[in-house]
Design a protein around this motif. Sequence first.
Motif, PDB file in Angstrom:
ATOM      1  N   UNK A   1      16.553   6.868  -1.758  1.00  0.00           N
ATOM      2  CA  UNK A   1      15.273   6.532  -1.142  1.00  0.00           C
ATOM      3  C   UNK A   1      14.136   6.928  -2.077  1.00  0.00           C
ATOM      4  N   UNK A   2      13.100   6.105  -2.157  1.00  0.00           N
ATOM      5  CA  UNK A   2      11.928   6.514  -2.935  1.00  0.00           C
ATOM      6  C   UNK A   2      11.196   7.643  -2.236  1.00  0.00           C
ATOM      7  N   UNK A   3      10.612   8.530  -3.000  1.00  0.00           N
ATOM      8  CA  UNK A   3       9.806   9.620  -2.461  1.00  0.00           C
ATOM      9  C   UNK A   3       8.345   9.219  -2.565  1.00  0.00           C
ATOM     10  N   UNK A   4       7.585   9.458  -1.519  1.00  0.00           N
ATOM     11  CA  UNK A   4       6.163   9.114  -1.535  1.00  0.00           C
ATOM     12  C   UNK A   4       5.489   9.711  -2.766  1.00  0.00           C
ATOM     13  N   UNK A   5       4.858   8.865  -3.558  1.00  0.00           N
ATOM     14  CA  UNK A   5       4.188   9.354  -4.765  1.00  0.00           C
ATOM     15  C   UNK A   5       2.720   8.990  -4.818  1.00  0.00           C
ATOM     16  N   UNK A   6       2.327   8.004  -4.036  1.00  0.00           N
ATOM     17  CA  UNK A   6       0.946   7.529  -4.109  1.00  0.00           C
ATOM     18  C   UNK A   6      -0.006   8.478  -3.386  1.00  0.00           C
ATOM     19  N   UNK A   7      -1.223   8.569  -3.914  1.00  0.00           N
ATOM     20  CA  UNK A   7      -2.289   9.287  -3.229  1.00  0.00           C
ATOM     21  C   UNK A   7      -3.540   8.427  -3.273  1.00  0.00           C
ATOM     22  N   UNK A   8      -4.268   8.422  -2.170  1.00  0.00           N
ATOM     23  CA  UNK A   8      -5.526   7.700  -2.119  1.00  0.00           C
ATOM     24  C   UNK A   8      -6.646   8.621  -2.593  1.00  0.00           C
ATOM     25  N   UNK A   9      -7.653   8.062  -3.240  1.00  0.00           N
ATOM     26  CA  UNK A   9      -8.738   8.893  -3.757  1.00  0.00           C
ATOM     27  C   UNK A   9      -9.624   9.402  -2.633  1.00  0.00           C
ATOM     28  N   UNK A  10     -10.478  10.389  -2.904  1.00  0.00           N
ATOM     29  CA  UNK A  10     -11.447  10.808  -1.881  1.00  0.00           C
ATOM     30  C   UNK A  10     -12.218   9.603  -1.347  1.00  0.00           C
ATOM     31  N   UNK A  11     -12.363   9.516  -0.043  1.00  0.00           N
ATOM     32  CA  UNK A  11     -12.958   8.339   0.574  1.00  0.00           C
ATOM     33  C   UNK A  11     -14.387   8.089   0.107  1.00  0.00           C
ATOM     34  N   UNK A  12     -15.110   9.136  -0.261  1.00  0.00           N
ATOM     35  CA  UNK A  12     -16.497   8.924  -0.685  1.00  0.00           C
ATOM     36  C   UNK A  12     -16.574   8.150  -1.998  1.00  0.00           C
ATOM     37  N   UNK A  13     -15.420   8.011  -2.707  1.00  0.00           N
ATOM     38  CA  UNK A  13     -15.394   7.224  -3.943  1.00  0.00           C
ATOM     39  C   UNK A  13     -15.121   5.747  -3.686  1.00  0.00           C
TER      40      UNK A  13
END
Length: 355
Positions: free
Chosen positions: A333-345
């Motif tokens: 299974x793939x492991x979660x690797x993505x992260x979203x940037x701070x929303x203010x950006x």
Amino acid sequence: MLEEVEHWLTRRSWSVAERPLDRLLAAKAARGTTVSVVLPALNEEETVGGIVSVVRHELMERAPLVDELVVVDSGSTDRTSEVAAAAGARVVHREAILPRLPALPGKGEVLWRSLLVTSGDVVCFVDADLRRFSADFVSGIVGPLLTDPEVQFVKAMYDRPLGAAGTGVAADAGTGTAAGSDTGTAAGSDTSTAAGSGSGAAGAGGGGQGGRVTELVARPLLNLHWPRLAGFVQPLGGEYAARRSLLERLPFPVGYGVELGLLVDALHTVGLDALAQVDVGVRFHRHQDERALGRMAAAIYRTAQVRLSRGHLVRPELTQFERGGDGFVPRTHPVDTEERPPMREVAEYAARRAA
């Protein structure tokens, strides 16, 4: 435990009973603070309506503590959206938020996107799979943010009994639906102590508690690498509230690592004294199997590793084994690797806030 943490426990760990509702309403009115409650949901038709009904009746109609109640549906194939709407929530579908950016699977993705469709100064996240839900889960963690301007981020702490009578479910280390879902947290902890708070249920202790992922993965990671966070009873719990002004500055891991990531990043952004926890009693929810917990653990470990080093990282896959007709079969299974940037950006968020 660090002396700083021992001191923090005496100052920043409370019981929900310490802030009566009338005190919260007075503080809210005096400061003009608005409160949004967000439920991330995936196939939670059995429980989401009850949670929404309690929040709407007790904290919106009977007492105007909550200004906005939003369920973000991340692709349910059951009647989650219809049930939530009928109970009184505003329902928003994940894909309708920031449509230019394809949605990724994961709870953190939904929480991140929810900032674009809510407006409260304080944002309160609540898992959508809770049973025997109490309004204390909301008022408890929102309370310090309304009464103490120095507090920025508050987590709930609670008992998690296994095989609780009358629920028909086992309250275990994971919450919500199967691995890869968008509701539920990546586990909570055994609350065998009151974390120095001197408050009620979290000190009820003894056997029959959930929290395998917390006790075997998250708590050792925090104690070894972020010992200033060692005082949190439920570091991975899905019920927490924070000021929007903080949340919009933090990156959001898209999957099960979101709770650990936000907690660690909040520490580095605003400091330990701006973090707090409140004992809200007992939490009942659905059980997850060991393979789902293994995938949670892998995501949490990698979220920690990203924060420890931006250099070489482990391969983001997890292989588990299931018995088949010819013996054990590997499943990777793939492991979660993505992260979203701070929303203010995000341009759309900045334009919305400026409007």
